[in-house]
Design a protein around this motif. Structure first.
Motif, PDB file in Angstrom:
ATOM      1  N   LEU A  21       0.828  -1.216   0.000  1.00  9.77           N
ATOM      2  CA  LEU A  21       0.000   0.000   0.000  1.00  9.77           C
ATOM      3  C   LEU A  21       0.853   1.254   0.000  1.00  9.77           C
ATOM      4  O   LEU A  21       0.475   2.279  -0.590  1.00  9.77           O
ATOM      5  CB  LEU A  21      -0.952  -0.018   1.204  1.00  9.77           C
TER       6      LEU A  21
ATOM      7  N   GLU B 104       1.863   4.369  -4.762  1.00  6.38           N
ATOM      8  CA  GLU B 104       2.040   5.700  -5.346  1.00  6.38           C
ATOM      9  C   GLU B 104       3.467   5.915  -5.816  1.00  6.38           C
ATOM     10  O   GLU B 104       3.707   6.573  -6.832  1.00  6.38           O
ATOM     11  CB  GLU B 104       1.635   6.774  -4.329  1.00  6.38           C
TER      12      GLU B 104
ATOM     13  N   GLU C 255      -8.585  -2.640   0.410  1.00  6.59           N
ATOM     14  CA  GLU C 255      -7.958  -1.331   0.604  1.00  6.59           C
ATOM     15  C   GLU C 255      -7.733  -0.631  -0.735  1.00  6.59           C
ATOM     16  O   GLU C 255      -7.932   0.583  -0.855  1.00  6.59           O
ATOM     17  CB  GLU C 255      -6.628  -1.500   1.338  1.00  6.59           C
ATOM     18  N   MET C 256      -7.304  -1.371  -1.733  1.00  7.66           N
ATOM     19  CA  MET C 256      -7.040  -0.782  -3.055  1.00  7.66           C
ATOM     20  C   MET C 256      -8.316  -0.271  -3.708  1.00  7.66           C
ATOM     21  O   MET C 256      -8.286   0.688  -4.487  1.00  7.66           O
ATOM     22  CB  MET C 256      -6.354  -1.799  -3.962  1.00  7.66           C
ATOM     23  N   SER C 257      -9.435  -0.907  -3.392  1.00 10.15           N
ATOM     24  CA  SER C 257     -10.704  -0.492  -3.997  1.00 10.15           C
ATOM     25  C   SER C 257     -11.160   0.872  -3.498  1.00 10.15           C
ATOM     26  O   SER C 257     -12.057   1.485  -4.082  1.00 10.15           O
ATOM     27  CB  SER C 257     -11.789  -1.535  -3.713  1.00 10.15           C
ATOM     28  N   LYS C 258     -10.541   1.386  -2.433  1.00  9.35           N
ATOM     29  CA  LYS C 258     -10.932   2.669  -1.856  1.00  9.35           C
ATOM     30  C   LYS C 258     -10.202   3.835  -2.505  1.00  9.35           C
ATOM     31  O   LYS C 258     -10.427   4.985  -2.140  1.00  9.35           O
ATOM     32  CB  LYS C 258     -10.653   2.675  -0.352  1.00  9.35           C
ATOM     33  N   ARG C 259      -9.302   3.568  -3.433  1.00  8.50           N
ATOM     34  CA  ARG C 259      -8.497   4.612  -4.053  1.00  8.50           C
ATOM     35  C   ARG C 259      -8.277   4.261  -5.526  1.00  8.50           C
ATOM     36  O   ARG C 259      -8.472   3.106  -5.916  1.00  8.50           O
ATOM     37  CB  ARG C 259      -7.140   4.722  -3.339  1.00  8.50           C
ATOM     38  N   PRO C 260      -7.851   5.234  -6.339  1.00  6.72           N
ATOM     39  CA  PRO C 260      -7.464   4.882  -7.709  1.00  6.72           C
ATOM     40  C   PRO C 260      -6.274   3.936  -7.658  1.00  6.72           C
ATOM     41  O   PRO C 260      -5.252   4.239  -7.049  1.00  6.72           O
ATOM     42  CB  PRO C 260      -7.069   6.237  -8.319  1.00  6.72           C
ATOM     43  N   ALA C 261      -6.396   2.777  -8.265  1.00 10.18           N
ATOM     44  CA  ALA C 261      -5.351   1.770  -8.163  1.00 10.18           C
ATOM     45  C   ALA C 261      -5.340   0.887  -9.397  1.00 10.18           C
ATOM     46  O   ALA C 261      -6.351   0.763 -10.099  1.00 10.18           O
ATOM     47  CB  ALA C 261      -5.564   0.914  -6.906  1.00 10.18           C
TER      48      ALA C 261
ATOM     49  N   SER D 102     -13.212  18.765  -6.361  1.00 10.59           N
ATOM     50  CA  SER D 102     -13.013  17.362  -6.000  1.00 10.59           C
ATOM     51  C   SER D 102     -14.296  16.696  -5.509  1.00 10.59           C
ATOM     52  O   SER D 102     -14.284  15.515  -5.179  1.00 10.59           O
ATOM     53  CB  SER D 102     -11.948  17.264  -4.904  1.00 10.59           C
TER      54      SER D 102
END
Length: 445
Positions: free
Chosen positions: A41, A45, A69-75, A148
């Motif tokens: 994680l 970035e 966890e990745m699904s909560k952000r651009p990934a 945003s």
């Protein structure tokens, strides 16, 4: 030569991690390998991988928890591997967003194929996203939809999609939310961008002259439909359109066929209709003030623009954006924002929405030219300028003349750029230039 694909390997087994890295590097990949989901994680970035390859069962967070966890952000996409996997686990992983699930021992060529497809799909999606952002910026959507706020981001994406469609669009929103700017952006983003965008204020359409204004005459007047042929016809303030006028417009919109005044000839036109209103048309239909079939024809697609006061911290971002533009227009340095300025912006109700915010930014910049002012002062409508002309009309005219003149000069006479910088439509800009007696050639000397 295409840039090499990047993969982030996540596995607590050192031997497996190294083996995967060797396999992928020999196949031309750039690899980065970590031993836990927590480390992955923090690396996302920094390394910007095209795909993540992760074991499922690891100490601490599992591969499935990493996926969450990745699904909560651009990934990037996640491919899971496990020696303990079963069908239910694989199905669950895919349903929760995993790109694919491979069970150990896996066939190397199968792994390489899955990773390559996942990475290439991610790059294509990322390129599409960046192109969308560029198009939004170039079209002017960011002028009213900068920020945003999730609703605004979704609205921008929807607007880009609708620009490529050809059905009628109804834009709704309070006064000052930027409906005409969005309509123009739809035109600029779409396949009709090289043809005319013609704006019609429906409140000014008189029933006795509507056919001349909209359909034209046999020899002298083209009319709005023929001017917009191949392009976009924007029906502004459509709620103010008299019922008799709605009837005449409806057939032309449905068939594309118009009858210029003074001839029996039928003229075929091809226009895309975009309409805008700040009123709820549903109750007007119920009251007999708006035709139901006309509404159904207009709202094939609908864009609802949010009120400024519902956009939270975007208010401050938009204000800073406008101030930056206006500082460039007036050729003055940056203006510092204080905590009091932020508090004043967030406390105001903004009944005039984005248009009012831009006016406040203009007043703040004008005050800064004299070395004074604050947002709180700019929110006041009295005593804004030390040298106040005799009448309010004279004051407004002087202010507009100065602002428009400077913008024309700064943008080298490129009127689309001038209109965009000033936050008004091209039609409005032309009207003001004529009304204020400005001569473009002298301003560019």
């Amino acid at each position: 030569m295409p840039e090499k694909l990047r993969v982030l390997i996540v596995d607590d087994d050192t031997e497996m991690r190294q083996s995967l890295a060797v396999l992928l590097e020999r196949s031309g990949w750039i690899t980065d390998a970590v031993g836990s989901a927590e480390s992955a994680l923090t690396r996302l970035e920094a390394t910007a991988p095209d795909v993540v390859l992760s074991d499922v069962r690891m100490p601490g967070k599992s591969g499935l928890e990493l996926l969450e966890e990745m699904s909560k952000r651009p990934a990037p996409p996640l491919v899971l591997i496990s020696a303990h996997g079963d069908i239910p686990m694989a199905v669950d992983a895919i349903q929760n967003g995993a790109y694919s699930f491979l069970e150990k021992p896996f066939e190397p060529r199968r792994l390489l194929t899955v990773l390559k497809h996942a990475a290439e799909q991610h790059r294509l999606s990322d390129m599409t996203r960046r192109m969308r952002e560029q198009l939004v910026s170039l079209s002017g959507l960011d002028r009213v939809l900068l920020g945003s706020d999730l609703r605004v981001a979704e609205l921008k994406a929807e607007a880009v999609d609708l620009a490529m469609a050809d059905g009628p669009v109804l834009i709704t929103g309070e006064t000052g939310t930027g409906k005409e700017l969005v309509a123009r952006a739809l035109h600029r983003l779409g396949p009709r961008r090289d043809r005319e965008f013609v704006a019609v204020n429906c409140a000014t359409l008189a029933p006795e002259r509507v056919e001349e204004q909209v359909f034209g005459t046999a020899h002298t007047l083209l009319g709005s439909f023929r001017k917009a042929d191949g392009g976009t016809l924007f029906l502004d303030e459509v709620a103010a359109c008299p019922v008799e006028v709605q009837t005449k417009l409806l057939r032309a919109i449905e068939t594309g066929v118009i009858h210029p005044v003074g001839t029996d000839d039928e003229v075929q036109t091809d226009v895309r209709i975009v309409a805008a209103t700040n009123e709820d048309l549903g109750p007007m239909v119920g009251a007999g003030k708006f035709r139901a079939d006309f509404l159904f024809r207009l709202n094939t697609f609908e864009l609802r623009l949010p009120r400024l006061m519902d956009r939270g911290d975007d208010i401050v971002m938009l204000y800073e954006h406008f101030v930056s533009q206006l500082c460039e227009t007036y050729e003055i340095g940056p203006i510092d924002m204080t905590a009091e300025d932020v508090a004043a912006l967030l406390a105001h109700q903004w009944p005039g929405n984005v248009r009012e915010l831009r006016h406040v930014a203009e007043r703040r910049v004008l005050a800064a030219r004299r070395g004074a002012g604050s947002v709180a002062d700019a929110l006041k409508t009295d005593d804004l300028i030390d040298d106040v002309p005799a009448t309010l009309r004279e004051a407004v005219a002087r202010f507009e003349k100065t602002l428009i003149s400077q913008a024309i000069s700064n943008h080298g006479g490129r009127m689309d750029a001038v209109a965009e910088a000033l936050g008004i439509g091209r039609r409005t800009l032309n009207d003001k230039i004529v009304k204020l007696g400005l001569e473009k050639s002298k301003l560019l000397e």
